[in-house]
Scaffold this active site. Structure first.
Site, PDB file in Angstrom:
ATOM      1  N   CYS A   9       0.799  -1.350   0.051  1.00 50.95           N
ATOM      2  CA  CYS A   9       0.087  -0.028   0.099  1.00 50.95           C
ATOM      3  C   CYS A   9       0.778   1.337  -0.101  1.00 50.95           C
ATOM      4  O   CYS A   9       2.030   1.198  -0.470  1.00 50.95           O
ATOM      5  CB  CYS A   9      -0.775  -0.175   1.340  1.00 50.95           C
ATOM      6  SG  CYS A   9      -0.228   0.057   2.722  1.00 50.95           S
ATOM      7  N   ASN A  12       2.348   1.259   4.456  1.00 53.13           N
ATOM      8  CA  ASN A  12       2.629   0.021   5.083  1.00 53.13           C
ATOM      9  C   ASN A  12       2.410   0.235   6.628  1.00 53.13           C
ATOM     10  O   ASN A  12       3.008  -0.523   7.155  1.00 53.13           O
ATOM     11  CB  ASN A  12       4.078  -0.487   4.756  1.00 53.13           C
ATOM     12  CG  ASN A  12       4.518  -1.801   5.185  1.00 53.13           C
ATOM     13  OD1 ASN A  12       5.497  -2.146   5.706  1.00 53.13           O
ATOM     14  ND2 ASN A  12       3.461  -2.529   5.191  1.00 53.13           N
ATOM     15  N   CYS A  14      -1.218   0.599   7.588  1.00 50.04           N
ATOM     16  CA  CYS A  14      -2.789   0.286   7.746  1.00 50.04           C
ATOM     17  C   CYS A  14      -3.248  -0.798   6.772  1.00 50.04           C
ATOM     18  O   CYS A  14      -3.554  -1.969   7.437  1.00 50.04           O
ATOM     19  CB  CYS A  14      -3.781   1.470   7.307  1.00 50.04           C
ATOM     20  SG  CYS A  14      -3.226   3.026   8.237  1.00 50.04           S
ATOM     21  N   ARG A  15      -3.376  -0.566   5.421  1.00 50.62           N
ATOM     22  CA  ARG A  15      -3.852  -1.607   4.740  1.00 50.62           C
ATOM     23  C   ARG A  15      -3.006  -2.979   4.387  1.00 50.62           C
ATOM     24  O   ARG A  15      -3.372  -4.083   4.469  1.00 50.62           O
ATOM     25  CB  ARG A  15      -4.239  -1.141   3.119  1.00 50.62           C
ATOM     26  CG  ARG A  15      -5.454   0.004   3.406  1.00 50.62           C
ATOM     27  CD  ARG A  15      -5.514   0.731   2.144  1.00 50.62           C
ATOM     28  NE  ARG A  15      -4.522   1.556   1.921  1.00 50.62           N
ATOM     29  CZ  ARG A  15      -4.444   2.336   0.721  1.00 50.62           C
ATOM     30  NH1 ARG A  15      -5.048   2.273  -0.255  1.00 50.62           N
ATOM     31  NH2 ARG A  15      -3.359   3.071   0.678  1.00 50.62           N
ATOM     32  N   SER A  16      -1.822  -2.805   3.955  1.00 52.65           N
ATOM     33  CA  SER A  16      -0.880  -4.058   3.583  1.00 52.65           C
ATOM     34  C   SER A  16      -0.581  -4.803   4.879  1.00 52.65           C
ATOM     35  O   SER A  16      -0.605  -5.840   4.578  1.00 52.65           O
ATOM     36  CB  SER A  16       0.356  -3.464   2.897  1.00 52.65           C
ATOM     37  OG  SER A  16       1.143  -2.561   3.353  1.00 52.65           O
ATOM     38  N   ASP A 124      -8.655   3.633   1.447  1.00 50.41           N
ATOM     39  CA  ASP A 124      -7.588   3.974   2.485  1.00 50.41           C
ATOM     40  C   ASP A 124      -8.191   4.400   4.030  1.00 50.41           C
ATOM     41  O   ASP A 124      -8.778   5.545   3.858  1.00 50.41           O
ATOM     42  CB  ASP A 124      -6.596   4.984   1.949  1.00 50.41           C
ATOM     43  CG  ASP A 124      -5.589   5.470   2.927  1.00 50.41           C
ATOM     44  OD1 ASP A 124      -5.352   4.915   4.128  1.00 50.41           O
ATOM     45  OD2 ASP A 124      -4.627   6.174   2.572  1.00 50.41           O
TER      46      ASP A 124
HETATM   47  P1  4NP Z   1      -1.860   2.705   4.176  1.00 49.53           P
HETATM   48  O1  4NP Z   1      -2.499   4.115   4.702  1.00 49.53           O
HETATM   49  O2  4NP Z   1      -1.296   3.165   2.795  1.00 49.53           O
HETATM   50  O3  4NP Z   1      -2.840   1.854   3.986  1.00 49.53           O
HETATM   51  O4  4NP Z   1      -0.700   2.367   5.040  1.00 49.53           O
HETATM   52  C1  4NP Z   1      -1.676   5.197   4.983  1.00 49.53           C
HETATM   53  C2  4NP Z   1      -0.689   5.581   5.842  1.00 49.53           C
HETATM   54  C3  4NP Z   1      -0.307   6.862   5.941  1.00 49.53           C
HETATM   55  C4  4NP Z   1      -0.428   7.948   5.243  1.00 49.53           C
HETATM   56  C5  4NP Z   1      -1.309   7.671   4.130  1.00 49.53           C
HETATM   57  C6  4NP Z   1      -1.990   6.255   4.030  1.00 49.53           C
HETATM   58  N1  4NP Z   1       0.131   8.941   5.105  1.00 49.53           N
HETATM   59  O5  4NP Z   1      -0.338   9.867   4.593  1.00 49.53           O
HETATM   60  O6  4NP Z   1       0.881   9.127   6.273  1.00 49.53           O
END
Ligand code: 4NP
Length: 152
Positions: A9, A12, A14-16, A124
């Site tokens: 994602c 790294n 939340c989703r992945s 997200d």
């Molecule tokens: P992820 O979520 O891609 O599912 O881990 C996010 C985590 C952090 C951010 C964006 C999405 N950020 O902008 O910091």
């Protein structure tokens, strides 16, 4: 050969990590031996544990991800893993764009595994509320179940 799967994602955190956890969980339930990992296309959170809402959601479903640490995808991943799954279209495009010429991994969008959800993103949940993480878990678990069948 043991399948080795990388989930990717943006951050790294939340989703992945949830996709990795759900896949390990479903593979274990099916008695399938797998290697699994996750990474981000961005480096913002390298070295950090998953978002605490992700940790809580996985724990609620019986999986401990508190020891996971964020990392960024690297060129060796494209040959170390047999499959790389992107959690959304932006990350899918980014991963393909960065692929080295000797890449061997099959690269796909995660929800392409789920009949009727081809081309869709795992939304997200980072800027939303805790309920969004349950939606993420549901999406990645559904994909993980299809992936385990595909790899069995
Ligand atoms: P992820 O979520 O891609 O599912 O881990 C996010 C985590 C952090 C951010 C964006 C999405 N950020 O902008 O910091």
């Amino acid at each position: 050969m043991t399948p080795s799967v990388l989930f990717v994602c943006l951050g790294n955190i939340c989703r992945s990590p949830l996709a990795e956890a759900a896949f390990r969980h479903e593979a274990e339930r099916a008695g399938l031996d797998v290697h699994a990992d996750s990474a981000g296309t961005a480096a913002y959170h390298v070295g950090k544990p998953p978002d605490r809402r992700a940790v809580a959601t996985a724990a609620y479903h019986g999986v401990d991800i508190g020891h996971y640490r964020a990392r960024q995808i690297e060129p060796a991943d494209y040959s170390r893993f047999t499959h790389i799954f992107a959690l959304d279209e932006d990350n899918f495009a980014n991963i393909r764009h960065r692929a080295p010429s000797d890449a061997t991994a099959e690269i796909a969008l995660l929800l392409d595994l789920v009949p009727g959800r081809e081309g869709q993103a795992v939304a997200d949940p980072y800027y939303g509320d805790a309920a969004g993480f349950q939606t993420t878990w549901r999406d990645v678990s559904e994909a993980a179940r299809h992936l385990v069948v595909k790899l069995s």
